[in-house]
Motif scaffolding. Sequence first.
Motif, PDB file in Angstrom:
ATOM      1  N   PRO A  28      10.121  -3.044  21.003  1.00  0.00           N
ATOM      2  CA  PRO A  28       9.113  -2.555  20.058  1.00  0.00           C
ATOM      3  C   PRO A  28       8.217  -3.693  19.575  1.00  0.00           C
ATOM      4  N   ALA A  29       6.975  -3.370  19.317  1.00  0.00           N
ATOM      5  CA  ALA A  29       5.938  -4.315  18.887  1.00  0.00           C
ATOM      6  C   ALA A  29       5.563  -5.288  19.998  1.00  0.00           C
ATOM      7  N   CYS A  30       6.163  -5.161  21.154  1.00  0.00           N
ATOM      8  CA  CYS A  30       5.833  -6.042  22.277  1.00  0.00           C
ATOM      9  C   CYS A  30       5.394  -5.235  23.488  1.00  0.00           C
ATOM     10  N   ILE A  35       0.612  -5.125  21.091  1.00  0.00           N
ATOM     11  CA  ILE A  35      -0.013  -6.374  21.542  1.00  0.00           C
ATOM     12  C   ILE A  35      -1.256  -6.064  22.370  1.00  0.00           C
ATOM     13  N   GLN A  36      -1.157  -5.051  23.239  1.00  0.00           N
ATOM     14  CA  GLN A  36      -2.312  -4.680  24.053  1.00  0.00           C
ATOM     15  C   GLN A  36      -3.489  -4.255  23.168  1.00  0.00           C
ATOM     16  N   GLY A  37      -3.189  -3.486  22.109  1.00  0.00           N
ATOM     17  CA  GLY A  37      -4.244  -3.053  21.187  1.00  0.00           C
ATOM     18  C   GLY A  37      -4.892  -4.234  20.485  1.00  0.00           C
ATOM     19  N   LEU A  39      -5.027  -7.342  21.585  1.00  0.00           N
ATOM     20  CA  LEU A  39      -5.823  -8.076  22.578  1.00  0.00           C
ATOM     21  C   LEU A  39      -7.114  -7.337  22.905  1.00  0.00           C
ATOM     22  N   GLU A  40      -7.054  -6.023  23.037  1.00  0.00           N
ATOM     23  CA  GLU A  40      -8.280  -5.263  23.308  1.00  0.00           C
ATOM     24  C   GLU A  40      -9.266  -5.387  22.144  1.00  0.00           C
ATOM     25  N   TRP A  41      -8.762  -5.331  20.924  1.00  0.00           N
ATOM     26  CA  TRP A  41      -9.621  -5.444  19.738  1.00  0.00           C
ATOM     27  C   TRP A  41     -10.412  -6.761  19.760  1.00  0.00           C
ATOM     28  N   TYR A  42      -9.757  -7.827  20.206  1.00  0.00           N
ATOM     29  CA  TYR A  42     -10.407  -9.136  20.236  1.00  0.00           C
ATOM     30  C   TYR A  42     -10.988  -9.492  21.606  1.00  0.00           C
ATOM     31  N   PRO A  49       0.301  -2.779  31.665  1.00  0.00           N
ATOM     32  CA  PRO A  49      -0.289  -1.480  31.350  1.00  0.00           C
ATOM     33  C   PRO A  49      -1.152  -1.500  30.090  1.00  0.00           C
ATOM     34  N   SER A  50      -1.923  -0.443  29.944  1.00  0.00           N
ATOM     35  CA  SER A  50      -2.831  -0.301  28.806  1.00  0.00           C
ATOM     36  C   SER A  50      -2.073   0.064  27.526  1.00  0.00           C
TER      37      SER A  50
END
Length: 169
Positions: A28-30, A35-37, A39-42, A49-50
């Motif tokens: 969880p949280a990994c 983490i993907q969210g 990274l996508e935000w920044y 996977p997405s």
Amino acid sequence: MIAEVGQLITPEQFKQHFDFAFIAMHGPACEDGSIQGLLEWYGIPYSGPSVMGSSIGIDKIAQNDLIRLAVGLDKQTATLTREQFDTQDKAVSFEKIKAEVGFPFVVKAPHQGSSIGVAFVKQDTVEAFEKAVKQCFFIREVSKNEWETSDKTAYVQRMANLAKYRDWE
């Protein structure tokens, strides 16, 4: 510890330090899309996977529902919540699950990674079932005597090591 191995950076600073993230984390949280969210935000590209794929992949119940809808594979599954485990008769729950999925069976924490919280019920006993479910819910009961006679630091470190958690007797 961070100062010993590097420096603490905030997500706003990611692009100053790296331009691609190779994701090699678990649980969880990994591997749930968090983490993907981030990274996508920044705007940082990453491996794996997405957000959606990760969030579905970590949720074994949703994953099985989607597999059933997408390809027609209807795996034999049953769900036992923590509240049900705590309040229902263990023998009744065990018999119900055996009737639904057969025996022997695997008990899996629904929101963990692929191997954390996995237990196999190979003995047809309520005790084996209860032990497996407790493992998946990360329940470890310690007697007063066991606690008082143990090396507490080593004991807690061993309990916190999830890779070894399955070895607890």
